[in-house]
Structures are given as C-alpha cells and as structure tokens.
Scaffold this motif. Structure first.
Motif, PDB file in Angstrom:
ATOM      1  N   LYS A 196       8.486   1.456   8.413  1.00  0.00           N
ATOM      2  CA  LYS A 196       7.466   1.408   7.561  1.00  0.00           C
ATOM      3  C   LYS A 196       7.125  -0.177   7.247  1.00  0.00           C
ATOM      4  O   LYS A 196       5.907  -0.332   6.443  1.00  0.00           O
ATOM      5  N   ASP A 197       7.840  -1.231   7.618  1.00  0.00           N
ATOM      6  CA  ASP A 197       7.455  -2.461   7.432  1.00  0.00           C
ATOM      7  C   ASP A 197       6.297  -2.845   8.272  1.00  0.00           C
ATOM      8  O   ASP A 197       5.682  -3.910   8.245  1.00  0.00           O
ATOM      9  N   LYS A 198       6.151  -2.078   9.500  1.00  0.00           N
ATOM     10  CA  LYS A 198       4.909  -2.324  10.275  1.00  0.00           C
ATOM     11  C   LYS A 198       3.809  -1.589   9.832  1.00  0.00           C
ATOM     12  O   LYS A 198       2.630  -1.635  10.536  1.00  0.00           O
ATOM     13  N   LEU A 199       3.704  -0.921   8.867  1.00  0.00           N
ATOM     14  CA  LEU A 199       2.403  -0.093   8.274  1.00  0.00           C
ATOM     15  C   LEU A 199       2.262  -0.666   7.078  1.00  0.00           C
ATOM     16  O   LEU A 199       2.729  -0.918   6.083  1.00  0.00           O
ATOM     17  N   ARG A 200       0.797  -0.796   7.028  1.00  0.00           N
ATOM     18  CA  ARG A 200      -0.036  -1.234   5.648  1.00  0.00           C
ATOM     19  C   ARG A 200      -1.171  -0.430   5.664  1.00  0.00           C
ATOM     20  O   ARG A 200      -1.988  -0.153   6.337  1.00  0.00           O
ATOM     21  N   PHE A 201      -1.574  -0.185   4.288  1.00  0.00           N
ATOM     22  CA  PHE A 201      -2.702   0.391   3.897  1.00  0.00           C
ATOM     23  C   PHE A 201      -3.877  -0.941   3.946  1.00  0.00           C
ATOM     24  O   PHE A 201      -3.351  -1.892   3.407  1.00  0.00           O
ATOM     25  N   ARG A 215     -23.031  -0.670   3.777  1.00  0.00           N
ATOM     26  CA  ARG A 215     -21.640  -0.867   3.750  1.00  0.00           C
ATOM     27  C   ARG A 215     -21.221   0.211   2.612  1.00  0.00           C
ATOM     28  O   ARG A 215     -21.708   0.726   1.529  1.00  0.00           O
ATOM     29  N   GLU A 216     -19.863   0.366   3.154  1.00  0.00           N
ATOM     30  CA  GLU A 216     -19.019   1.657   2.193  1.00  0.00           C
ATOM     31  C   GLU A 216     -17.569   1.039   2.060  1.00  0.00           C
ATOM     32  O   GLU A 216     -16.903   0.646   2.887  1.00  0.00           O
ATOM     33  N   ASP A 217     -17.133   1.437   0.938  1.00  0.00           N
ATOM     34  CA  ASP A 217     -15.752   1.058   0.692  1.00  0.00           C
ATOM     35  C   ASP A 217     -14.987   2.198   1.512  1.00  0.00           C
ATOM     36  O   ASP A 217     -15.267   3.420   1.579  1.00  0.00           O
ATOM     37  N   HIS A 218     -13.862   1.538   1.935  1.00  0.00           N
ATOM     38  CA  HIS A 218     -13.034   2.604   2.997  1.00  0.00           C
ATOM     39  C   HIS A 218     -11.537   2.181   3.013  1.00  0.00           C
ATOM     40  O   HIS A 218     -11.032   0.808   2.552  1.00  0.00           O
ATOM     41  N   MET A 219     -10.876   3.097   3.237  1.00  0.00           N
ATOM     42  CA  MET A 219      -9.470   2.727   3.229  1.00  0.00           C
ATOM     43  C   MET A 219      -8.822   3.207   4.602  1.00  0.00           C
ATOM     44  O   MET A 219      -9.302   4.426   5.108  1.00  0.00           O
ATOM     45  N   VAL A 220      -8.094   2.508   5.390  1.00  0.00           N
ATOM     46  CA  VAL A 220      -7.438   2.805   6.646  1.00  0.00           C
ATOM     47  C   VAL A 220      -5.907   2.642   6.639  1.00  0.00           C
ATOM     48  O   VAL A 220      -5.447   1.801   5.687  1.00  0.00           O
ATOM     49  N   LEU A 221      -5.361   2.950   7.634  1.00  0.00           N
ATOM     50  CA  LEU A 221      -3.882   2.551   7.833  1.00  0.00           C
ATOM     51  C   LEU A 221      -3.645   1.698   9.119  1.00  0.00           C
ATOM     52  O   LEU A 221      -4.299   1.995  10.101  1.00  0.00           O
ATOM     53  N   LEU A 222      -3.014   0.598   8.846  1.00  0.00           N
ATOM     54  CA  LEU A 222      -2.944  -0.294  10.185  1.00  0.00           C
ATOM     55  C   LEU A 222      -1.301  -0.340  10.402  1.00  0.00           C
ATOM     56  O   LEU A 222      -0.454  -0.111   9.640  1.00  0.00           O
ATOM     57  N   TYR A 223      -1.179  -0.364  11.638  1.00  0.00           N
ATOM     58  CA  TYR A 223       0.078  -0.563  12.352  1.00  0.00           C
ATOM     59  C   TYR A 223       0.296  -1.885  13.102  1.00  0.00           C
ATOM     60  O   TYR A 223      -0.433  -1.971  14.158  1.00  0.00           O
ATOM     61  N   TYR A 224       1.036  -2.621  12.495  1.00  0.00           N
ATOM     62  CA  TYR A 224       1.447  -3.854  13.199  1.00  0.00           C
ATOM     63  C   TYR A 224       2.308  -3.709  14.286  1.00  0.00           C
ATOM     64  O   TYR A 224       3.538  -3.811  14.139  1.00  0.00           O
ATOM     65  N   HIS A 225       1.749  -3.676  15.494  1.00  0.00           N
ATOM     66  CA  HIS A 225       2.472  -3.641  17.044  1.00  0.00           C
ATOM     67  C   HIS A 225       3.274  -4.740  17.191  1.00  0.00           C
ATOM     68  O   HIS A 225       4.513  -4.802  17.678  1.00  0.00           O
ATOM     69  N   SER A 226       2.364  -5.938  17.024  1.00  0.00           N
ATOM     70  CA  SER A 226       2.937  -7.171  17.472  1.00  0.00           C
ATOM     71  C   SER A 226       2.002  -8.314  16.817  1.00  0.00           C
ATOM     72  O   SER A 226       1.179  -7.952  16.059  1.00  0.00           O
ATOM     73  N   ASP A 227       2.537  -9.520  17.015  1.00  0.00           N
ATOM     74  CA  ASP A 227       1.792 -10.537  16.429  1.00  0.00           C
ATOM     75  C   ASP A 227       0.125 -10.458  16.928  1.00  0.00           C
ATOM     76  O   ASP A 227      -0.786 -11.163  16.300  1.00  0.00           O
ATOM     77  N   THR A 266      -4.610  -5.956   2.239  1.00  0.00           N
ATOM     78  CA  THR A 266      -3.728  -4.932   2.862  1.00  0.00           C
ATOM     79  C   THR A 266      -2.562  -4.678   1.654  1.00  0.00           C
ATOM     80  O   THR A 266      -2.352  -5.610   0.796  1.00  0.00           O
ATOM     81  N   PHE A 267      -1.873  -3.641   1.391  1.00  0.00           N
ATOM     82  CA  PHE A 267      -0.800  -3.391   0.943  1.00  0.00           C
ATOM     83  C   PHE A 267       0.045  -2.366   1.351  1.00  0.00           C
ATOM     84  O   PHE A 267      -0.366  -1.376   2.385  1.00  0.00           O
ATOM     85  N   ASP A 268       1.082  -2.315   0.916  1.00  0.00           N
ATOM     86  CA  ASP A 268       2.202  -0.948   1.150  1.00  0.00           C
ATOM     87  C   ASP A 268       2.757  -0.780  -0.017  1.00  0.00           C
ATOM     88  O   ASP A 268       2.245  -0.902  -1.078  1.00  0.00           O
ATOM     89  N   GLN A 269       3.847   0.150   0.122  1.00  0.00           N
ATOM     90  CA  GLN A 269       4.355   0.920  -1.262  1.00  0.00           C
ATOM     91  C   GLN A 269       5.173  -0.015  -2.154  1.00  0.00           C
ATOM     92  O   GLN A 269       5.380   0.242  -3.393  1.00  0.00           O
TER      93      GLN A 269
END
Length: 140
Positions: A78-83, A95-107, A134-137
């Motif tokens: 979960k530490d590699k995942l951020r909204f 332009r449109e407000d949007h939300m995605v999920l990011l996965y931090y695979h590496s630097d 970005t944010f997480d829980q």
C-alpha cells in the motif's frame, strides 16, 4: 449479492493467475474499467468498493478507490499506491478535475491507473494529466 459483486469475488479468487505486479495492475485496471460504468455524480460522494460494485457505476474517485483496495487485496504494498487529484486535459484543451491511482514502481517509473484510459501508462507519458496533489489513507 449483485452480479458485479459475484464477478468481483470470482476475480479475487484468481489472484494466483497474476504472477507479477504488472499483470495485477493491468488485470485490476481492466476489470473495473470494463465491468463498471462511468456516471458523473450530482453530489460528490466517494463510494466504498462494495457500493461501487453494487451500483455498477460511479465517477473517477470510485474507480480509484476500488482499484486501490483490490490491489492491496492482491498483495501489493500500500505504500507504493497513492491517489492523485489532477487536472485532465481533453484534446480540445478543456480542463476537468480528475482522480487517478498511481503505483510507484521505482524511482523512475510511476504507473497511472484511471477510468479514462484502458491501458496502463507511465506518468511521464500522460501529458494529458497535471497532478495537483497526491495522498493515501494516511497522508497528503
């Protein structure tokens, strides 16, 4: 139990078929992008994955939340995942407000999962997105 919840439980039972991180990211992204319909909500209400699957529709936040919890269920860190709250720029420049999920695979590689694109792309290649924060829980 709704048909989509049954499909979801069946999908979860196949976690062992996805033997690497990319396959898990890809499978989860496709699952939600195909089984749930996009519906702009009149009032901004963030659904739980169960509410999203029961309704069968939701907006970008609902997709991101469902993907987040499913990937954790699939064993991703979960530490590699951020909204990411971002601006999505349409081809016409709107332009449109949007939300995605990011996965931090590496630097050097951050993978974007969203409901607009069915394929996974690196954040560097998503020139149609401008990340605001970005944010997480746990934190912003």
């Amino acid at each position: 139990m709704s048909d989509l919840l049954l499909k979801y439980n069946e999908f979860l039972s196949k976690v062992d078929e996805y033997d690497n991180t990319y396959k898990k990211l890809h499978a989860v992204n496709l699952f939600f992008n195909y089984v749930c319909k996009y519906k702009k909500e009149e009032r901004d209400f963030w659904k739980t994955p169960e509410e999203f699957l029961t309704d069968g529709c939701g907006d970008c936040e609902d997709y991101a939340i469902a993907k987040y919890y499913t990937l954790i269920e699939f064993g991703l860190d979960k530490d590699k995942l951020r909204f990411a709250y971002c601006y999505y720029f349409h081809k016409n420049g709107r332009r449109e407000d949007h939300m995605v999920l990011l996965y931090y695979h590496s630097d050097t590689l951050t993978v974007v999962m969203d409901n607009i694109r069915r394929t996974l792309k690196s954040l560097k290649k998503r020139t149609d997105l401008n990340i605001v924060y970005t944010f997480d829980q746990d934190s912003i």
